[in-house]
Design a protein around this motif. Structure first.
Motif, PDB file in Angstrom:
ATOM      1  N   ALA A 127       0.792  -1.230   0.000  1.00 40.99           N
ATOM      2  CA  ALA A 127       0.000   0.000   0.000  1.00 40.99           C
ATOM      3  C   ALA A 127       0.823   1.279   0.000  1.00 40.99           C
ATOM      4  O   ALA A 127       0.430   2.278  -0.605  1.00 40.99           O
ATOM      5  CB  ALA A 127      -0.951  -0.001   1.202  1.00 40.99           C
ATOM      6  N   THR A 128       1.960   1.262   0.694  1.00 42.97           N
ATOM      7  CA  THR A 128       2.772   2.475   0.822  1.00 42.97           C
ATOM      8  C   THR A 128       4.224   2.092   1.097  1.00 42.97           C
ATOM      9  O   THR A 128       4.708   2.204   2.225  1.00 42.97           O
ATOM     10  CB  THR A 128       2.199   3.397   1.923  1.00 42.97           C
ATOM     11  N   PRO A 129       4.938   1.581   0.083  1.00 35.86           N
ATOM     12  CA  PRO A 129       6.261   0.970   0.267  1.00 35.86           C
ATOM     13  C   PRO A 129       7.277   1.839   0.990  1.00 35.86           C
ATOM     14  O   PRO A 129       8.111   1.314   1.744  1.00 35.86           O
ATOM     15  CB  PRO A 129       6.703   0.667  -1.170  1.00 35.86           C
ATOM     16  N   ARG A 130       7.235   3.128   0.788  1.00 32.88           N
ATOM     17  CA  ARG A 130       8.234   3.988   1.415  1.00 32.88           C
ATOM     18  C   ARG A 130       8.023   4.155   2.916  1.00 32.88           C
ATOM     19  O   ARG A 130       8.872   4.729   3.599  1.00 32.88           O
ATOM     20  CB  ARG A 130       8.237   5.367   0.751  1.00 32.88           C
ATOM     21  N   GLN A 131       6.905   3.676   3.412  1.00 27.36           N
ATOM     22  CA  GLN A 131       6.589   3.833   4.828  1.00 27.36           C
ATOM     23  C   GLN A 131       6.611   2.502   5.573  1.00 27.36           C
ATOM     24  O   GLN A 131       6.002   2.358   6.622  1.00 27.36           O
ATOM     25  CB  GLN A 131       5.223   4.514   4.990  1.00 27.36           C
ATOM     26  N   ARG A 132       7.350   1.545   5.040  1.00 25.62           N
ATOM     27  CA  ARG A 132       7.373   0.221   5.671  1.00 25.62           C
ATOM     28  C   ARG A 132       7.892   0.279   7.103  1.00 25.62           C
ATOM     29  O   ARG A 132       7.330  -0.352   8.002  1.00 25.62           O
ATOM     30  CB  ARG A 132       8.244  -0.731   4.847  1.00 25.62           C
ATOM     31  N   ASP A 133       8.951   1.021   7.342  1.00 24.98           N
ATOM     32  CA  ASP A 133       9.524   1.075   8.687  1.00 24.98           C
ATOM     33  C   ASP A 133       8.603   1.797   9.659  1.00 24.98           C
ATOM     34  O   ASP A 133       8.480   1.409  10.821  1.00 24.98           O
ATOM     35  CB  ASP A 133      10.893   1.744   8.649  1.00 24.98           C
TER      36      ASP A 133
END
Length: 304
Positions: A127-133
């Motif tokens: 859904a939002t790869p850059r916000q995985r962490d």
């Protein structure tokens, strides 16, 4: 939101403080031009912390392809945001375990939090790869408000705290709002703000328990909410499998994952959940029981 209650909670002993190392680490990260060497220096002041970070870094959760033997390597390989997640995860468990509860099943609390963290991380990849962490740490800490409210007002909150257990109610936020004027999600966000976590993480935690029909929730909140809803069932022995299937289908769809995709994900995350729990030194549901739950969900989602 009852601002006065949130302010009172922040001032009370019910909101635990992060250890100095974690606090200083986060303070440095707030600076727009912070020095990476200063972060390493802070973490190195606590040998136990450095050792734990390396142990977590080398787990399969973070996809490292070669052995990491120093904090410098960890920083270079993972980046500062992922290192922040590891530091916060380690200290959050230590900090929240200091909150003693008479009614909350803390073993259940942590296995649900760990399952939610892993699921949120995997859902964020879609859904939002850059916000995985950010999804990972938000999932791990989304329900700290339950522990804080129980510590702050044990008698008043007890009927709701008792629902945070295996086979408890799916959602208690409406009852919390009626009784207290705030939800545990809002309290969780206030605690994370007190700990100086990024606004993005605080907002996601604040809204993760919003009703699925509310479309204004931030994308990261949707990811964490879906992970929490499914993580609950992975942390108990659900009786109503039709209800489990309904929730799993709905929540998977919210993050853009079809039934087959969820089945494949469920078959892939067991080891990650167990490994994270081991790394954080928290109890989780025995793997055989987890396997039974995952298999039952799988069979009902995609009938043979």
């Amino acid at each position: 939101m009852s601002i006065s209650l949130l302010d009172a909670l922040k001032r009370s002993a019910a909101v635990p403080s992060m250890p100095q190392v974690a606090t200083r680490f986060l303070e440095i990260m707030q600076k727009p031009d912070f020095d990476y060497k200063e972060l390493i220096s802070v973490l190195s002041t606590d040998p136990g912390t450095a050792s734990e970070i390396l142990r977590l870094t080398n787990s399969s959760l973070f996809g490292v392809v070669r052995q990491i033997t120093s904090l410098d390597q960890a920083m270079a390989m993972l980046g500062v945001r992922r290192l922040r997640s590891i530091v916060l995860g380690r200290y959050a468990v230590e900090t929240m375990n200091a909150c003693k509860s008479r009614v909350i099943d803390t073993s259940y609390y942590w296995r649900r939090s760990v399952a939610t963290a892993v699921l949120a991380s995997r859902f964020a990849e879609i859904a939002t790869p850059r916000q995985r962490d950010e999804a990972f740490i938000a999932g791990l800490l989304a329900d700290v408000g339950v522990m804080v409210l129980d510590a702050a007002m044990p008698d008043r909150y007890r009927p709701l705290a008792e629902q945070y257990r295996p086979l408890g109610k799916d959602q208690i936020t409406v009852a919390e709002k009626t009784l207290l004027g705030v939800t545990h999600a809002e309290v969780s966000a206030a605690v994370l703000e007190h700990w100086q976590l990024p606004e993005l993480v605080c907002d996601a935690v604040c809204h993760h328990a919003d009703e699925p029909t509310i479309n204004k929730a931030p994308t990261l909140a949707t990811v964490v909410g879906a992970a929490d809803a499914i993580g609950k069932y992975l942390s108990e022995n659900p009786k109503d499998m039709e209800r489990v299937v309904e929730v799993c289908r709905r929540e998977a769809a919210r993050v853009g994952l079809g039934a087959q995709g969820l089945v494949e994900l469920l078959g892939d995350i067991e080891n990650q959940i167990e490994e994270l729990a081991s790394m954080l030194r928290v109890d989780i549901i025995p793997s055989k029981v987890y396997d039974l739950i995952a298999r039952a969900i799988t069979e009902h989602l995609v009938p043979a």
